[in-house]
Structure formats: C-alpha cells, structure tokens
Write an enzyme that holds these catalytic residues in place. Structure first.
Site, PDB file in Angstrom:
ATOM      1  N   SER A  41       0.888  -1.171   0.000  1.00 11.99           N
ATOM      2  CA  SER A  41       0.000   0.000   0.000  1.00 11.99           C
ATOM      3  C   SER A  41       0.923   1.217   0.000  1.00 11.99           C
ATOM      4  O   SER A  41       1.455   1.623   1.014  1.00 11.99           O
ATOM      5  CB  SER A  41      -0.927  -0.012   1.218  1.00 11.99           C
ATOM      6  OG  SER A  41      -0.206   0.012   2.421  1.00 11.99           O
ATOM      7  N   HIS A 154      -3.090  -6.310   2.222  1.00  6.38           N
ATOM      8  CA  HIS A 154      -2.171  -7.304   2.799  1.00  6.38           C
ATOM      9  C   HIS A 154      -2.830  -8.671   2.986  1.00  6.38           C
ATOM     10  O   HIS A 154      -2.186  -9.648   3.349  1.00  6.38           O
ATOM     11  CB  HIS A 154      -1.631  -6.824   4.152  1.00  6.38           C
ATOM     12  CG  HIS A 154      -0.732  -5.631   4.023  1.00  6.38           C
ATOM     13  ND1 HIS A 154      -0.284  -4.914   5.097  1.00  6.38           N
ATOM     14  CD2 HIS A 154      -0.209  -5.023   2.926  1.00  6.38           C
ATOM     15  CE1 HIS A 154       0.483  -3.917   4.677  1.00  6.38           C
ATOM     16  NE2 HIS A 154       0.536  -3.950   3.368  1.00  6.38           N
ATOM     17  N   GLU A 164      -4.585  -3.071   9.120  1.00  3.10           N
ATOM     18  CA  GLU A 164      -3.799  -3.529  10.277  1.00  3.10           C
ATOM     19  C   GLU A 164      -4.499  -3.274  11.601  1.00  3.10           C
ATOM     20  O   GLU A 164      -4.935  -2.151  11.864  1.00  3.10           O
ATOM     21  CB  GLU A 164      -2.437  -2.811  10.299  1.00  3.10           C
ATOM     22  CG  GLU A 164      -1.621  -3.105   9.056  1.00  3.10           C
ATOM     23  CD  GLU A 164      -0.402  -2.197   8.903  1.00  3.10           C
ATOM     24  OE1 GLU A 164       0.138  -1.732   9.917  1.00  3.10           O
ATOM     25  OE2 GLU A 164      -0.009  -1.959   7.746  1.00  3.10           O
ATOM     26  N   GLU A 205       1.862  -9.611   6.803  1.00  2.33           N
ATOM     27  CA  GLU A 205       2.670  -9.220   7.962  1.00  2.33           C
ATOM     28  C   GLU A 205       2.512 -10.184   9.135  1.00  2.33           C
ATOM     29  O   GLU A 205       2.828  -9.859  10.276  1.00  2.33           O
ATOM     30  CB  GLU A 205       2.315  -7.785   8.373  1.00  2.33           C
ATOM     31  CG  GLU A 205       2.636  -6.805   7.231  1.00  2.33           C
ATOM     32  CD  GLU A 205       2.463  -5.338   7.600  1.00  2.33           C
ATOM     33  OE1 GLU A 205       1.921  -5.042   8.681  1.00  2.33           O
ATOM     34  OE2 GLU A 205       2.873  -4.502   6.787  1.00  2.33           O
ATOM     35  N   ASP A 242      -4.253   0.710  11.490  1.00  2.00           N
ATOM     36  CA  ASP A 242      -3.850   1.345  10.232  1.00  2.00           C
ATOM     37  C   ASP A 242      -4.840   0.879   9.164  1.00  2.00           C
ATOM     38  O   ASP A 242      -4.618  -0.143   8.508  1.00  2.00           O
ATOM     39  CB  ASP A 242      -2.415   0.970   9.835  1.00  2.00           C
ATOM     40  CG  ASP A 242      -2.044   1.591   8.480  1.00  2.00           C
ATOM     41  OD1 ASP A 242      -2.825   2.430   7.971  1.00  2.00           O
ATOM     42  OD2 ASP A 242      -0.978   1.238   7.920  1.00  2.00           O
ATOM     43  N   GLU A 285      -3.530   5.340  12.224  1.00  2.00           N
ATOM     44  CA  GLU A 285      -2.656   5.705  11.094  1.00  2.00           C
ATOM     45  C   GLU A 285      -3.483   5.713   9.805  1.00  2.00           C
ATOM     46  O   GLU A 285      -4.295   4.802   9.591  1.00  2.00           O
ATOM     47  CB  GLU A 285      -1.532   4.660  11.016  1.00  2.00           C
ATOM     48  CG  GLU A 285      -0.596   4.829   9.831  1.00  2.00           C
ATOM     49  CD  GLU A 285       0.360   3.647   9.720  1.00  2.00           C
ATOM     50  OE1 GLU A 285       0.694   3.018  10.758  1.00  2.00           O
ATOM     51  OE2 GLU A 285       0.768   3.329   8.594  1.00  2.00           O
ATOM     52  N   ASP A 312       0.901   8.319   7.080  1.00  2.00           N
ATOM     53  CA  ASP A 312       1.846   7.441   6.363  1.00  2.00           C
ATOM     54  C   ASP A 312       1.846   7.830   4.882  1.00  2.00           C
ATOM     55  O   ASP A 312       2.699   8.596   4.420  1.00  2.00           O
ATOM     56  CB  ASP A 312       1.441   5.986   6.598  1.00  2.00           C
ATOM     57  CG  ASP A 312       2.187   4.976   5.747  1.00  2.00           C
ATOM     58  OD1 ASP A 312       3.166   5.354   5.091  1.00  2.00           O
ATOM     59  OD2 ASP A 312       1.786   3.784   5.716  1.00  2.00           O
ATOM     60  N   LYS A 337       9.318   5.539   7.445  1.00  2.00           N
ATOM     61  CA  LYS A 337       9.745   4.403   6.625  1.00  2.00           C
ATOM     62  C   LYS A 337      10.920   4.879   5.780  1.00  2.00           C
ATOM     63  O   LYS A 337      10.763   5.754   4.923  1.00  2.00           O
ATOM     64  CB  LYS A 337       8.617   3.980   5.681  1.00  2.00           C
ATOM     65  CG  LYS A 337       7.437   3.268   6.334  1.00  2.00           C
ATOM     66  CD  LYS A 337       6.316   3.125   5.320  1.00  2.00           C
ATOM     67  CE  LYS A 337       5.195   2.203   5.779  1.00  2.00           C
ATOM     68  NZ  LYS A 337       3.994   2.349   4.926  1.00  2.00           N
ATOM     69  N   HIS A 365       8.217  -0.989   9.533  1.00  2.00           N
ATOM     70  CA  HIS A 365       8.683  -1.899   8.489  1.00  2.00           C
ATOM     71  C   HIS A 365       7.863  -1.673   7.216  1.00  2.00           C
ATOM     72  O   HIS A 365       7.011  -0.780   7.170  1.00  2.00           O
ATOM     73  CB  HIS A 365       8.493  -3.353   8.976  1.00  2.00           C
ATOM     74  CG  HIS A 365       7.038  -3.707   9.168  1.00  2.00           C
ATOM     75  ND1 HIS A 365       6.559  -4.987   9.177  1.00  2.00           N
ATOM     76  CD2 HIS A 365       5.940  -2.911   9.360  1.00  2.00           C
ATOM     77  CE1 HIS A 365       5.266  -4.991   9.365  1.00  2.00           C
ATOM     78  NE2 HIS A 365       4.859  -3.751   9.466  1.00  2.00           N
ATOM     79  N   LYS A 388       6.330  -0.476  14.643  1.00  2.00           N
ATOM     80  CA  LYS A 388       5.488  -1.590  14.183  1.00  2.00           C
ATOM     81  C   LYS A 388       6.308  -2.395  13.195  1.00  2.00           C
ATOM     82  O   LYS A 388       6.931  -1.852  12.273  1.00  2.00           O
ATOM     83  CB  LYS A 388       4.176  -1.096  13.567  1.00  2.00           C
ATOM     84  CG  LYS A 388       4.276  -0.272  12.298  1.00  2.00           C
ATOM     85  CD  LYS A 388       2.899  -0.147  11.642  1.00  2.00           C
ATOM     86  CE  LYS A 388       2.975   0.500  10.273  1.00  2.00           C
ATOM     87  NZ  LYS A 388       1.708   0.462   9.543  1.00  2.00           N
TER      88      LYS A 388
HETATM   89  C1  2PG Z   1       1.783   0.477   6.011  1.00  2.00           C
HETATM   90  C2  2PG Z   1       2.763  -0.583   5.608  1.00  2.00           C
HETATM   91  C3  2PG Z   1       3.491  -1.311   6.668  1.00  2.00           C
HETATM   92  P1  2PG Z   1       3.098  -1.288   3.146  1.00  2.00           P
HETATM   93  O1  2PG Z   1       0.819   0.769   5.287  1.00  2.00           O
HETATM   94  O2  2PG Z   1       1.973   1.115   7.032  1.00  2.00           O
HETATM   95  O3  2PG Z   1       2.670  -1.962   7.585  1.00  2.00           O
HETATM   96  O4  2PG Z   1       2.340  -1.381   4.560  1.00  2.00           O
HETATM   97  O5  2PG Z   1       4.509  -1.602   3.371  1.00  2.00           O
HETATM   98  O6  2PG Z   1       2.380  -2.243   2.257  1.00  2.00           O
HETATM   99  O7  2PG Z   1       2.909   0.141   2.686  1.00  2.00           O
HETATM  100 MG    MG Z   2       0.379   2.556   6.771  1.00  2.00          MG
END
Ligand code: 2PG
Ligand code: MG
Length: 427
Positions: A41, A154, A164, A205, A242, A285, A312, A337, A365, A388
């Site tokens: 995502s 996911h 999440e 995950e 999330d 989030e 994010d 990230k 992550h 996380k």
């Molecule tokens: C998120 C992440 C990590 P992705 O959305 O926060 O959990 O997912 O790495 O797929 O963006």
């Molecule tokens: Mg996110």
C-alpha cells in the site's frame, strides 16, 4: 576508514518478490550488509522503487537495473570515501541521482547503499548499531505495536477492509515482557479464531485474516484474546489501527466492503470516533486518504487530543510534506519508513523536524521485508518509543523484535522501556 567495495545483488523479499541487498566492505576488511524492503500500500509521492518492467523476468518486478546502478554507477564513485561521513555520502547519492524522487538510480538502490554504509561504519568504530546512530543517550526501548489481524491489500481483500489491527502491550515492565505478552495474545487469538471456526491463515505481515463481517469485529476478537491471555484491555494493552484508507477511497467515498457501506469523510471520522469511544485505541494511522488533506484537519481536531493521529501515505517520510502537515495541523505524528524517502540522513531530518514541533515518530517496516533488522537499532538509536514490524511471528517480522531483545539485554539496567509514556489519554 575508506570504503573499498560496494556490491548489490537481487534477492527475494518475504512476499517472494525481487528486492536488493547491498554489501559494503572497508579497506580493513570490515563487512556489512543491508536489505531493502518494499511496500504494497504505497503512497503516491513515495521515492521511486526502481523495477525492471521486463515481463520475461519475475513478471516485470526484477530489480536488476537497481543492482546495476549500485555496482556500476554508484560503487566506482563511493569507493575511497570515508565510511564515517554518512551525511556526505547520502548527499552525494542524492545529487548523483539528480531527480526529485530518485527515479534515476532508484530509491531502492540508494537506500541499500545508505544503510550498508551506516552498518559498516558502526562496526568500524566498534559500537552497536543503535549506539552509533544515537550515541550515549540511546536507551529507550520501544513499545512493539504488533499487527495481529491483517486486512485490506495485505490480505488480498479477503478479510477486514482495514489493513492492520495492532496490539500495544504498553503495561509491561520491559520490552521483553511486552513481547512475551504480544506473543501470548497472538496465540490466544489463534485459539479464539479456531473456536469460532474462522480460518487461521495469515496475511503479509503475519497477522490472521478472519473473514469478518465488520471492521470492528477484529477488535472484539482481539479483546477476548487479551482477556484469555490473562491481561487487561486498556490497562495492559492498547489497540492501534492502520486502515490504510487510501486503498478504499474512491470518488470521494470510503468503501467499506465488509459492511456494505460507502461513507463520506465526516461519516468515516464519526466511525473512528465511535471506535475510539468503545475500545482503547491509542493510535490511528492513515484514517483518511492521502487525497483527503482538508478532512485530516477535522480528524485531528476531533481525535488528536485523545489519540495519536499518524500520517503514512500522506507524508511518505518527506520533509517538505511533513512541514506542510505541521503548518496545517493535520495530524500529530508521522510514520517513518526509510524506503519512502531513500536515505538515512533524509529520514533523520524528518524525525528531527517532527520532534522539534512536538510530533511523534512511529517507526515502521514494510509489508515486503527482508531479515534485515536495521529499524530495530534505528528506533532505539533515536529514542522514538514505538515501532510496528508486524506480528510476533514469521522470520522477517521477528528479526526486528528479536534484535530489540538483544539491545535490551545489552543495555541491562540502563534500558528504559517506553511503556505508557508514548500514548495520549484514550486509556
Ligand atoms: C503500512 C505498511 C506497513 P506497506 O501501510 O503502514 O505496515 O504497509 O509496506 O504495504 O505500505
Ligand atoms: Mg500505513
């Protein structure tokens, strides 16, 4: 100490897609390796993850170009540089690429180099990685926000719409105890799901993917699991979400497939408010889409005093966007990230700026991971208090949590567990 060689290669990540790892060797023979993660995502403004788009190999997902860029373009110029000059090396990589979003060399190529250099430097000076990153003051162990129910992209849209559902065992005395509680709740949840005849297969995950009929149902299932593990919901353990809502935002509406609902932004905020009233949610989030900026202000106004409102996809660890978000007061925290921006130094700039403005930083992550545990040292190094990195299961997820155990052991009595200090007042 000079860098004597840099070598990248294509490997597979936890989803079985190609990614790269980079080896950095110094003149005295010191050697370090960094793996590069990959998201599913993805925020639209993330730095460019360079892929080959050659359909003959890995359905176009190969990263041989990025590997070539490290081995043939970056390496000859970096060899001979002082490994301790992280910022100089990062700035050099940014200028060598020359684009706004690192689309020339690839943020995946650049990040692999940036992190391999940092790791080699820490070995060179004889310091644990978290100490090299953070110095003498680095002693804060984070609360692990463990993602135990997966949904959305996911989970191939099989379960909840929200991506999440995390537990934060902040009532523990130490990281070690918190991790143990998280593991017990995870296994207890598995039993609860089995009893209720839900499947217990897992998503990207490591969290379970029950085929629930609403987005609050996982919170009920997790609440039972917490109690069955002998712990108290709210006192010992908080919840975090999330939804990754950019993924289900279409034409100005939030499409909640499991509930057969299409909500406008204000109704979506009302829904979160109801959830925050009924459950000990301490962090939300990406509650709204990255394309719904103005409504983030309302979300933050309504919930930002009670819970951490984290951006994010909307911030993508990008300093100029975070600056705008702080000016507009659209959140109170930023997700961190490294691969969204592509170098260690730029990531640290975002962290510093956010903290200067009393925002929290939540380290993360990616859903596609390697066994590299850099972010564990990073979160302790910078004392960011929470991380996380998926469920307390699956090798690439526990690699990070296990490294945090080692760091806590190394720090001994000097270690401080962040515990409840990192949450606002919804518990
Ligand atoms: C998120 C992440 C990590 P992705 O959305 O926060 O959990 O997912 O790495 O797929 O963006
Ligand atoms: Mg996110």
């Amino acid at each position: 100490m000079k860098i004597s060689s840099l070598k990248a290669r294509q490997i597979l990540d936890s989803r079985g897609n190609p990614t790269l790892e980079v080896d950095c060797t110094l003149e005295n023979g010191i050697f370090a390796r960094a793996g590069v993660p990959s998201g599913a995502s993805i925020g639209s403004k993330e730095a460019c993850e360079l892929r080959d788009n050659d359909k003959e190999h890995f359905f176009g997902k190969g990263v041989k170009k990025a590997v070539y860029n490290v081995n043939s373009i970056i390496a000859p110029k970096i060899i001979g540089m002082n490994v301790l000059e992280q910022r100089k090396i990062d700035e050099f990589l940014i200028s060598l690429d020359g684009t706004e979003n690192k689309s020339n060399l690839g943020a995946n190529a650049i990040l692999g180099v940036s992190l391999a250099v940092c790791k080699a430097a820490s070995i060179c000076v004889g310091l644990p990685l978290f100490n090299y990153i953070g110095g003498v003051g680095a002693n804060l162990l984070p609360v692990p926000f463990m993602n135990i129910v997966n949904g959305g992209v996911h989970a191939n849209w099989q379960g909840a719409d929200f991506q999440e559902y995390m537990i934060a065992p902040f009532g523990a005395k130490s990281f070690e105890e918190s991790y143990e509680w998280g593991s017990e709740i995870y296994h207890s949840l598995k039993s609860v799901l089995k009893e209720k005849h839900y499947n217990v297969s897992v998503g990207d995950e490591g969290g379970f993917v029950p085929l629930v009929s609403s987005n609050e149902e996982p919170l009920d299932l997790i609440s039972i699991a917490v109690k069955n593990a002998g712990l108290s919901v709210g006192k010992d353990v908080g919840f975090a979400l999330d939804p990754a809502s950019s993924e289900f935002y279409k034409n100005g509406k939030y499409i909640l497939k499991t509930q057969k609902l299409e909500l406008d932004s204000i109704s979506m905020i009302n829904y979160y408010e109801k959830l925050a009233d009924n459950y000990p949610i301490v962090l939300l989030e990406d509650g709204l889409s990255e394309f719904d900026w103005d409504n983030w202000k309302i979300l933050n106004k309504r919930l930002g005093k009670k819970i951490e409102i984290v951006g994010d996809d909307i911030f993508v660890t990008n300093l100029s966007i975070v600056k705008k978000g702080i000016l507009d007061n659209i959140a109170n925290a930023v997700l961190i990230k490294l691969n969204q921006i592509g170098t260690l130094s730029e990531t640290i700039d975002v962290v510093n700026f956010a903290r200067q403005h009393n925002w929290s930083c939540f380290v993360s992550h990616r859903s596609g991971e390697t066994t590299d545990s850099f972010i564990a040292d990073f979160v302790v190094g910078l004392g960011l208090g929470h991380i996380k990195t998926g469920a307390p299961a699956r090798g690439e997820r526990v690699a990070k949590y296990n490294q945090l155990l080692r760091i806590e052991e190394l720090l001994g009595n000097s270690a401080v567990f962040a515990g409840k200090s990192i949450v606002k007042n919804n518990v």
